[in-house]
Each structure stands twice: as structure tokens, then as C-alpha cells.
Design an enzyme around this catalytic site. Sequence first.
Site, PDB file in Angstrom:
ATOM      1  N   THR A  34       0.814  -1.221   0.000  1.00  0.00           N
ATOM      2  CA  THR A  34       0.000   0.000   0.000  1.00  0.00           C
ATOM      3  C   THR A  34       0.843   1.265   0.000  1.00  0.00           C
ATOM      4  O   THR A  34       0.488   2.252  -0.643  1.00  0.00           O
ATOM      5  CB  THR A  34      -0.923   0.002   1.245  1.00  0.00           C
ATOM      6  OG1 THR A  34      -1.803  -1.104   1.137  1.00  0.00           O
ATOM      7  CG2 THR A  34      -1.732   1.275   1.353  1.00  0.00           C
ATOM      8  N   SER A  73       0.190  -9.821  -1.046  1.00  0.00           N
ATOM      9  CA  SER A  73      -0.570 -11.078  -1.139  1.00  0.00           C
ATOM     10  C   SER A  73       0.069 -12.000  -2.171  1.00  0.00           C
ATOM     11  O   SER A  73      -0.188 -13.206  -2.173  1.00  0.00           O
ATOM     12  CB  SER A  73      -2.014 -10.801  -1.559  1.00  0.00           C
ATOM     13  OG  SER A  73      -2.546  -9.777  -0.784  1.00  0.00           O
ATOM     14  N   THR A 105      -0.754 -22.825  18.789  1.00  0.00           N
ATOM     15  CA  THR A 105      -2.102 -22.458  19.247  1.00  0.00           C
ATOM     16  C   THR A 105      -2.791 -21.457  18.317  1.00  0.00           C
ATOM     17  O   THR A 105      -2.137 -20.615  17.700  1.00  0.00           O
ATOM     18  CB  THR A 105      -2.069 -21.867  20.677  1.00  0.00           C
ATOM     19  OG1 THR A 105      -3.392 -21.444  21.025  1.00  0.00           O
ATOM     20  CG2 THR A 105      -1.138 -20.670  20.791  1.00  0.00           C
TER      21      THR A 105
HETATM   22  N1  ASP Z   1      -2.659  -5.565   0.140  1.00  0.00           N
HETATM   23  C1  ASP Z   1      -1.620  -4.698   0.637  1.00  0.00           C
HETATM   24  C2  ASP Z   1      -0.336  -5.482   0.655  1.00  0.00           C
HETATM   25  O1  ASP Z   1      -0.117  -6.262   1.541  1.00  0.00           O
HETATM   26  C3  ASP Z   1      -1.967  -4.198   2.006  1.00  0.00           C
HETATM   27  C4  ASP Z   1      -0.982  -3.248   2.631  1.00  0.00           C
HETATM   28  O2  ASP Z   1       0.117  -3.012   2.169  1.00  0.00           O
HETATM   29  O3  ASP Z   1      -1.327  -2.671   3.677  1.00  0.00           O
HETATM   30  O4  ASP Z   1       0.466  -5.347  -0.249  1.00  0.00           O
END
Ligand code: ASP
Length: 346
Positions: free
Chosen positions: A18, A64, A282
Site C-alpha cells: 500500500t 498477497s 495455538t
Molecule cells: N494488500 C496490501 C499489501 O499487503 C496491504 C498493505 O500493504 O497494507 O500489499
Amino acid sequence: MENPARRPKILIIYTGGTIGMIESPETHTLEPFDFSHLIDNVPKIKLLNYQIDSVSLDPPIDSSNMNPEHWRKIAKVIGKNHRDYDGFVILHGTDTMAYTASALSFMLENLSKPVIITGSQLPIGEVRTDGEENLITALQIAADTTAGNIPMVQEVAILFENYLWRGNRSTKMSADNFNAFKSNNYPALAKIGLDIHYNVDALYRTTERRPLRVHTTLETGVLFIDLFPGITEQSLRHQLSTPGVRGIVLKTFGAGNAPTAKWFIDSISDAIKDGKVIVNVTQCVNGGVQHLYQSSDGLVSAGIVSGHDITAEAAITKLMYLFGLGLTPQDVAEHFGHSICGELSE
Ligand code: ASP
């Protein structure tokens, strides 16, 4: 304290996330953008008077999409530039930041310089962005030295908003809070307010100084199995026998408890006899696995490995790393319970 005699030399490794994203005109969703856009939005960096260089993943990614191949690239960049820089700042998406921090902590054996990972919840171009402050603080931490002029931080750590956390102890706790990370089983390495207050006793220190060794082989035949009331034998056996899987992190209830039904214990026991390493972690965010209840007896006698208070992120990447060393399942099981770089309390 920074050493005033020389300008700190920091390498920024931009992976995406982000912090550097902009809104797509077509879909109106955020997508990764290049590093020059990001850095142009932080003119204050010049006030630091550091020597800053950068490298970027090409293309930058939403985290992701992060995978072990990216970790290899990042680890190699650090290995190649380790002697030439005082510290490293990795700009990364928050979604898988704790996995990357954990993986790198194992891959960078004998690390003695700061590797500070940060990102943001709002893109750097937004008026209320948290990215500018996170980036500047991460750079300052990467440049900080002790009174004896050694790096203050000598490990992989996550800097986010008000805290510096040990990377392999961290978990993303919030999808929208600026304080998005926490290490639930380990104190903060630093608290960020008007000043950066280091928790010196919590910082990782090696007893012997050895040259950095970069490990780039990771075993991808690993998976999580998450328990829930109602899990069936069919689904459990199916997951345990996934082709190519060598290591499994079993996310159990409470202090490491699981159903006591014979089919359940037999399924786990058969998988272990088949040469798989199964680690008990856990599902709780706080605390760890303890052999307290009868409901964990079966797992223990089946040969499950206790993950103690390790995070799920550190557990899965530790399995990748240990198998990647070429160890036998017995050796992986034996090594797992011991701390490699502060990821668990033994
Ligand atoms: N989807 C973004 C990522 O992990 C979320 C972020 O950077 O806050 O690249």
C-alpha cells in the site's frame, strides 16, 4: 545515537504494498506503483542527511503475491550489499509482512545489522498517510548505533506506527488501525513517541560474531491445518496426505489441545509415521502450547512437535527453512523446539 562523524548508508529495498500504491483509474482499486513515485512524496528524507540507495522488485507487488522466490531475491540483495551498508529498510505490504520478516530472520544467519521492514495502511500520496512517518522512522532505526558504535538493532524487525517489533514474533493484528502489528508473546523492541525509546534488554544479540550466511533454499511442501469443532476424519486425512507435503503446522485450541477421538489421533500418528513433521501451534494470539490438559496427551504421544509460543507465520517459515537445510524429518523435529534467532521462548 547516530554517529555524527559519518553519514549513515542505508539501502531501501522496495517490494510494493500500500505504501507505494496508487488508485487505478479503471478499477478504482489500489495497485502497486514504482519507487520514484513513492520517494518523490517524501521530500523530508533529505533532512536526514543519510546516503540512501534503493533497489526495487520488478514489478513491485501487492504482498498477497509474496512467495519464497521473492524472499530469496531480498535475502540475496542483503547478502550482496551487507558489507557496504549500515542498515536495510524493506518497504513491504502489510498483508504478509510478518511472514517475510520471519522467513528473512531464518535466511539471514548471523545477521548483525538492522533489517527494518515497514509499510503503511494508507498510500504515501494520501494526505493522512502513515507511510511518510513509518519510512522516516524506519530509516532512523536502521541508522541508529549504540554508544559503543555498533548497530542498535541487529535483527529483522517490523517498524509500524508507534512500535518496533521483533519480525519473527510479529503478527498483523488489524486491517485498518495504524498500529497494525503486534508481537503478542514478546515485548516491543522500541516505543516510538517524541523519541525512539529502545527496550535494550529485548534486542537480539548474538554471543559470537560470525560472518553473515544467506540461506536461499526453502522447502515449499508445507501447509497449515486449522482445527475447528466438526472437522471430519475425511478432511483431516485428505489434508495430511497432500502430495509433496513434508511439514505441517497444526493450529490447535487453547494451550495446544485437540479432539481426543481415536480417528483424530490415529490420523496424526499415521502422518508422523509416514515421515511428516507436525508442529503444534495455538490458534490463540497470546500464549503458547503447554502440555496441560488430557486433551493434548494423544497429540504428544503421536509425536507432535511443540511450537511453544511461536507465531503461525514463524512456524511455517521455520519448517520451510529447516527442511531447506536438507535435514531429515527427525532432525527438523528436534531443531524446531529450539530458538534459532529469538522466535520462541524455550
Ligand atoms: N494488500 C496490501 C499489501 O499487503 C496491504 C498493505 O500493504 O497494507 O500489499
